[in-house]
Design an enzyme around this catalytic site. Structure first.
Site, PDB file in Angstrom:
ATOM      1  N   ASP A  46       0.833  -1.200   0.000  1.00 30.84           N
ATOM      2  CA  ASP A  46       0.000   0.000   0.000  1.00 30.84           C
ATOM      3  C   ASP A  46       0.870   1.254   0.000  1.00 30.84           C
ATOM      4  O   ASP A  46       0.355   2.373  -0.072  1.00 30.84           O
ATOM      5  CB  ASP A  46      -0.987   0.007   1.167  1.00 30.84           C
ATOM      6  N   SER A  47       2.190   1.060   0.033  1.00 34.59           N
ATOM      7  CA  SER A  47       3.125   2.171  -0.181  1.00 34.59           C
ATOM      8  C   SER A  47       2.894   2.835  -1.527  1.00 34.59           C
ATOM      9  O   SER A  47       3.379   3.948  -1.765  1.00 34.59           O
ATOM     10  CB  SER A  47       4.569   1.670  -0.093  1.00 34.59           C
ATOM     11  N   ASP A  73      -0.463  -6.378   0.181  1.00 31.86           N
ATOM     12  CA  ASP A  73      -0.973  -5.745   1.395  1.00 31.86           C
ATOM     13  C   ASP A  73      -2.494  -5.720   1.435  1.00 31.86           C
ATOM     14  O   ASP A  73      -3.148  -5.454   0.413  1.00 31.86           O
ATOM     15  CB  ASP A  73      -0.501  -4.294   1.473  1.00 31.86           C
ATOM     16  N   LYS A 116      -0.556  -9.544   3.495  1.00 36.23           N
ATOM     17  CA  LYS A 116       0.129  -8.949   4.642  1.00 36.23           C
ATOM     18  C   LYS A 116      -0.812  -8.043   5.409  1.00 36.23           C
ATOM     19  O   LYS A 116      -1.548  -7.252   4.802  1.00 36.23           O
ATOM     20  CB  LYS A 116       1.364  -8.159   4.193  1.00 36.23           C
ATOM     21  N   GLU A 131      -1.080  -5.499   9.080  1.00 36.95           N
ATOM     22  CA  GLU A 131      -0.349  -4.781  10.114  1.00 36.95           C
ATOM     23  C   GLU A 131      -1.090  -4.863  11.438  1.00 36.95           C
ATOM     24  O   GLU A 131      -2.275  -4.530  11.508  1.00 36.95           O
ATOM     25  CB  GLU A 131      -0.178  -3.312   9.724  1.00 36.95           C
ATOM     26  N   GLU A 143       9.558  -3.706  10.729  1.00 36.47           N
ATOM     27  CA  GLU A 143       9.921  -2.419  10.131  1.00 36.47           C
ATOM     28  C   GLU A 143      10.381  -1.428  11.195  1.00 36.47           C
ATOM     29  O   GLU A 143       9.703  -1.217  12.197  1.00 36.47           O
ATOM     30  CB  GLU A 143       8.736  -1.838   9.357  1.00 36.47           C
TER      31      GLU A 143
END
EC number: 2.1.2.11
Length: 263
Positions: free
Chosen positions: A45-46, A84, A112, A114, A181
């Protein structure tokens, strides 16, 4: 390059073979990465920051991640793709399953997410429904408003203990990989040693099983700045292909990241 599976990542961890990974968002770059034998590609999602020019990743939608996953899979049929789940697309286990199904159908090998212990039931549900999960701890960009910015995590003993506990809980719940991270290298080493699943670091020192960087950073084309933990490999080599190969080789040889890239 042969088709990469989760078994390869597990085998590399077992024998201590380091591996590189990189973000990608389109077929053209994915093809270049495949030609250089990049084993793992993360459709992150960067893209909200490096593709769309937004200040955070929060506005990225599941539909956009599906689109970019399809593009990357078209360019790289053999890489292991981790996609993501974007902000608020996995706020309940049921929502996570619906979102993950879209990414898996688009060509992802793993999704992925978070977060820490609150995701235990979500990880269990996804795993039971044949969706491999990569957990993400440390600096979690989707929580930027909680942190008040992008800051190093796990600095205190209390934070470090909690992160290690969360990592173990997520592994027990079924997570098959973990990204760490922006945490101290010492903590990343401890977590990597105590888990049996592959651990990929970004700004997490040199002792994780794998490394990941944002492609725009290693090519020196980031809109804002190159983070301390990254490096402009293109400036050192003169071509995209050579830059990618140098990055892969240095990760394997454990010459990158160096001390100046670590916390």
């Amino acid at each position: 390059m042969k088709k990469i599976t989760i078994s390869d990542l597990n085998n590399w961890k077992e024998v201590g073979e380091k591996f590189a990974s990189i973000t990608a968002y389109d077929a053209s770059f994915a093809k270049i990465f495949e030609e250089q034998s990049m084993p793992v590609i993360i459709v992150g999602d960067s893209l909200g920051s490096v593709i769309q020019g937004k200040p955070t990743t929060l506005d990225v939608s599941i539909e956009e991640l599906v689109y970019h996953t399809k593009c990357v899979r078209a360019g790289s049929p053999n890489a292991f793709i981790i996609s993501d789940l974007p902000f608020m697309s996995y706020h309940t286990p049921e929502a996570a399953c619906g979102s993950a199904a879209k990414l898996m159908k688009a060509g992802a090998n793993m999704v992925k997410i978070e977060g820490g212990s609150w995701l235990i039931n979500t990880v269990k549900m996804l795993t039971e429904r044949a969706v491999p999960v990569c957990a993400h701890l440390g600096l979690m960009p989707q929580a930027v408003n909680i942190y008040g910015g992008y800051k190093l995590q796990g600095k205190t003993e209390e934070q470090a203990t909690k992160m290690l506990e969360n990592a173990k809980e997520l592994q027990r719940a079924g997570a098959q990989a973990l990204i760490l991270e922006c945490i101290p290298a010492k903590l990343a080493r401890q977590i990597t040693l105590e888990l049996h699943i592959p651990v990929i670091g970004i700004g997490a020192g040199n002792d994780t099983d794998g490394q990941v960087l944002v492609m725009h950073d290693i090519l020196g084309i980031s809109a804002n700045y190159i983070p301390r933990f990254s490096r402009n490999f293109l400036a050192e080599t003169g071509s995209i292909e050579a830059a990618v190969k140098k990055y892969i080789d240095e990760v394997k040889q454990q010459t990158f990241p160096g001390e100046k890239h670590c916390f």
